[in-house]
Design an enzyme around this catalytic site. Structure first.
Site, PDB file in Angstrom:
ATOM      1  N   TYR A 211      -9.504 -10.665  11.517  1.00 13.59           N
ATOM      2  CA  TYR A 211      -9.672 -11.443  10.184  1.00 13.59           C
ATOM      3  C   TYR A 211      -9.726 -13.052  10.438  1.00 13.59           C
ATOM      4  O   TYR A 211     -10.081 -13.784   9.708  1.00 13.59           O
ATOM      5  CB  TYR A 211      -8.721 -11.072   9.167  1.00 13.59           C
ATOM      6  CG  TYR A 211      -8.619  -9.392   8.437  1.00 13.59           C
ATOM      7  CD1 TYR A 211      -9.646  -9.374   7.744  1.00 13.59           C
ATOM      8  CD2 TYR A 211      -7.979  -8.651   8.917  1.00 13.59           C
ATOM      9  CE1 TYR A 211      -9.930  -8.311   7.050  1.00 13.59           C
ATOM     10  CE2 TYR A 211      -7.984  -7.466   8.373  1.00 13.59           C
ATOM     11  CZ  TYR A 211      -9.002  -7.210   7.402  1.00 13.59           C
ATOM     12  OH  TYR A 211      -9.164  -6.064   6.836  1.00 13.59           O
TER      13      TYR A 211
ATOM     14  N   GLN B 275       0.845  -1.223   0.183  1.00 10.84           N
ATOM     15  CA  GLN B 275      -0.028  -0.047   0.098  1.00 10.84           C
ATOM     16  C   GLN B 275       0.873   1.256   0.262  1.00 10.84           C
ATOM     17  O   GLN B 275       0.170   2.258  -0.022  1.00 10.84           O
ATOM     18  CB  GLN B 275      -0.926  -0.008   1.190  1.00 10.84           C
ATOM     19  CG  GLN B 275      -1.932  -0.988   1.109  1.00 10.84           C
ATOM     20  CD  GLN B 275      -2.584  -1.312   2.596  1.00 10.84           C
ATOM     21  OE1 GLN B 275      -2.864  -0.467   3.372  1.00 10.84           O
ATOM     22  NE2 GLN B 275      -3.201  -2.443   2.945  1.00 10.84           N
TER      23      GLN B 275
ATOM     24  N   HIS C 101      -1.230   0.245   5.557  1.00 13.26           N
ATOM     25  CA  HIS C 101      -2.212   1.097   6.499  1.00 13.26           C
ATOM     26  C   HIS C 101      -1.368   2.515   7.018  1.00 13.26           C
ATOM     27  O   HIS C 101      -1.118   2.748   8.015  1.00 13.26           O
ATOM     28  CB  HIS C 101      -2.506   0.649   7.838  1.00 13.26           C
ATOM     29  CG  HIS C 101      -3.599  -0.410   7.700  1.00 13.26           C
ATOM     30  ND1 HIS C 101      -3.995  -1.075   8.768  1.00 13.26           N
ATOM     31  CD2 HIS C 101      -3.988  -1.030   6.433  1.00 13.26           C
ATOM     32  CE1 HIS C 101      -5.177  -1.992   8.314  1.00 13.26           C
ATOM     33  NE2 HIS C 101      -5.117  -2.012   7.017  1.00 13.26           N
TER      34      HIS C 101
ATOM     35  N   TYR D 232     -11.527   7.028  19.392  1.00 12.42           N
ATOM     36  CA  TYR D 232     -12.314   6.260  18.592  1.00 12.42           C
ATOM     37  C   TYR D 232     -12.136   4.955  18.733  1.00 12.42           C
ATOM     38  O   TYR D 232     -12.862   4.089  18.057  1.00 12.42           O
ATOM     39  CB  TYR D 232     -12.234   6.739  17.103  1.00 12.42           C
ATOM     40  CG  TYR D 232     -12.852   8.297  17.156  1.00 12.42           C
ATOM     41  CD1 TYR D 232     -14.191   8.486  16.640  1.00 12.42           C
ATOM     42  CD2 TYR D 232     -11.880   9.362  17.256  1.00 12.42           C
ATOM     43  CE1 TYR D 232     -14.573   9.761  16.486  1.00 12.42           C
ATOM     44  CE2 TYR D 232     -12.629  10.332  17.221  1.00 12.42           C
ATOM     45  CZ  TYR D 232     -13.760  10.621  16.829  1.00 12.42           C
ATOM     46  OH  TYR D 232     -14.035  12.032  16.844  1.00 12.42           O
TER      47      TYR D 232
ATOM     48  N   GLU E  49     -16.228   2.917   8.831  1.00 12.44           N
ATOM     49  CA  GLU E  49     -16.663   3.890   9.640  1.00 12.44           C
ATOM     50  C   GLU E  49     -16.474   5.297   8.814  1.00 12.44           C
ATOM     51  O   GLU E  49     -15.646   5.656   7.850  1.00 12.44           O
ATOM     52  CB  GLU E  49     -15.597   4.104  10.667  1.00 12.44           C
ATOM     53  CG  GLU E  49     -15.762   3.096  11.727  1.00 12.44           C
ATOM     54  CD  GLU E  49     -14.923   3.102  12.987  1.00 12.44           C
ATOM     55  OE1 GLU E  49     -14.619   2.245  13.638  1.00 12.44           O
ATOM     56  OE2 GLU E  49     -14.622   4.354  13.131  1.00 12.44           O
TER      57      GLU E  49
END
Length: 394
Positions: A287, A110, A174, A276, A266
């Site tokens: 997972y 990513q 991430h 949060y 979200e």
């Protein structure tokens, strides 16, 4: 690892290719930055347009793994390509010119070149901001650099790094690293937890947080955790997983769209100093099937305004303020990766609800509003198209 996908009929094939944030698998060795100089767009309207939508769609150009788009005051467009290329695009013809001087990026998984944001006073100072993945001691992490864009020479000059994720860690997932400026000129950065879970709750790390800085990277004196010093002073909110969208509404309030684990994507109204809850709570599960307590079980943590299970894999977020679609003024738009969708969200005070979902037939990596009030989206992946969405004529 697979996510719980929104398009059930495609689940079997998508499970083979979609990463835990809805990102298609790739390898650094299989992609290179595009060549420099002028490049003629090869995606056109007509056959390339998306059919069956309640607005006209025109494909203007295509790019190699585009990640973000941002308009300049003169109507030209900046587009980042994940392998490390920044393009300056002239509209409406889609001519794209590569900008030299972009920092080297760690292109894998990513990671790579991420977001781009012009300074609010770009017309006066020429500054743009780039986020990207970089190598360093201990592994990799996101960084943000700013530099002066010379649009005539096609160069980025006086580049300086103003922020880094701490610590650098192993892995290529991430990063988050979306950028936004508020009406006071403060720079906001979304920082993913890098698939490490616990840093989201650790104030010695700026992973899994949303951060607020001055435009030169200094910490504002009124940040909620400034008395703690270190990277904690940068933090505005914590307990985030992989926040890939941040945007301000018309009232100047910050919202973020965020990928949950297996379920539980979200949309959050981001509040000063709020937690949060990730990974302590989530409306999704691990997972491997282990449950995570829902937000309702721990009222000390802020609850999302919306959660999605099945997931949409939210990639980006914007609020519409134009006049081409007057019924949508004040609505939020979220790009969906695994969902292959553009989601319209209506806001009512602190509450939000999904109002409409447009099937885009491709993974949507970014969405922005153009100067004329049109919606512009970019598709994810090789030959990801830049598409203009406008009302149908007649």
């Amino acid at each position: 690892m697979p996510r719980l996908l929104a398009l059930a009929p495609l689940a079997a094939s998508l499970l083979l290719t979609i990463g835990c944030d809805g990102t298609a698998a790739n390898t650094a060795s299989s992609a290179t930055a595009a060549s420099s100089g002028e490049q003629t767009a090869h995606a056109t309207a007509g056959a390339d347009a998306i059919e069956g939508l309640p607005f006209a769609s025109t494909a203007v150009a295509s790019f190699d793994e585009p990640w973000a788009l941002a308009f300049l005051p003169d109507g030209r467009l900046l587009v980042t390509e994940k392998a490390g290329t920044l393009k300056l695009v002239t509209l409406p013809d889609g001519q794209a010119r590569e900008i030299a001087g972009v920092p080297d990026v760690a292109y894998a998984g990513q990671g790579g070149l991420g977001d781009v944001a012009p300074h609010p006073q770009f017309a006066q100072n020429g500054l743009i901001y780039l986020s990207y993945a970089e190598d360093g001691n201990g592994g990799r992490g996101a960084a943000v650099a700013r530099g002066r864009l010379d649009t005539e020479a096609g160069t980025l000059e006086d580049v300086e790094v103003i922020w880094r994720q701490v610590p650098k860690v192993s892995g290529n997932g991430h990063y988050g690293h979306r950028l936004a400026f508020d009406r006071d000129g403060k720079l906001w950065i979304s920082s993913g937890e890098r698939q490490k879970f616990d840093p989201s709750q650790n104030m010695a790390s700026n992973l899994g947080k949303i951060l607020r800085l001055e435009d030169d990277g200094r910490v504002p004196a009124d940040n909620p955790f400034v008395d703690q010093g270190g990277v904690a002073a940068q933090v505005w909110s914590l307990g985030h997983r992989n926040p890939l969208g941040i945007a301000f509404d018309a009232q100047g309030r910050l919202w973020n769209s965020e990928m949950g684990p297996a379920g539980g994507d979200e949309l959050n109204l981001v509040k000063r100093g709020a937690n949060y809850g990730y990974p302590i709570v989530s409306n999704g599960n691990h997972y491997d099937g282990r449950p995570i307590p829902d937000h309702d079980t721990r009222p000390e943590f802020e609850k999302p305004a919306i959660t999605w299970t099945p997931v949409i894999s939210p990639s980006s977020l914007m609020f519409y303020s134009g006049t081409l679609f007057p019924a949508w003024t004040g609505n939020a738009f979220i790009g969906g990766l695994s969902g292959q969708t553009l989601v319209r969200v209506e806001i009512d005070g602190d509450s939000a609800r999904e109002a409409e979902r447009f099937a885009m037939r491709a993974r949507i990596r970014g969405v922005e509003q153009g100067p004329d009030g049109a919606l512009w989206v970019i598709e994810d992946g090789k030959d990801g198209r830049l598409i203009r969405l406008a009302p149908r004529e007649g």
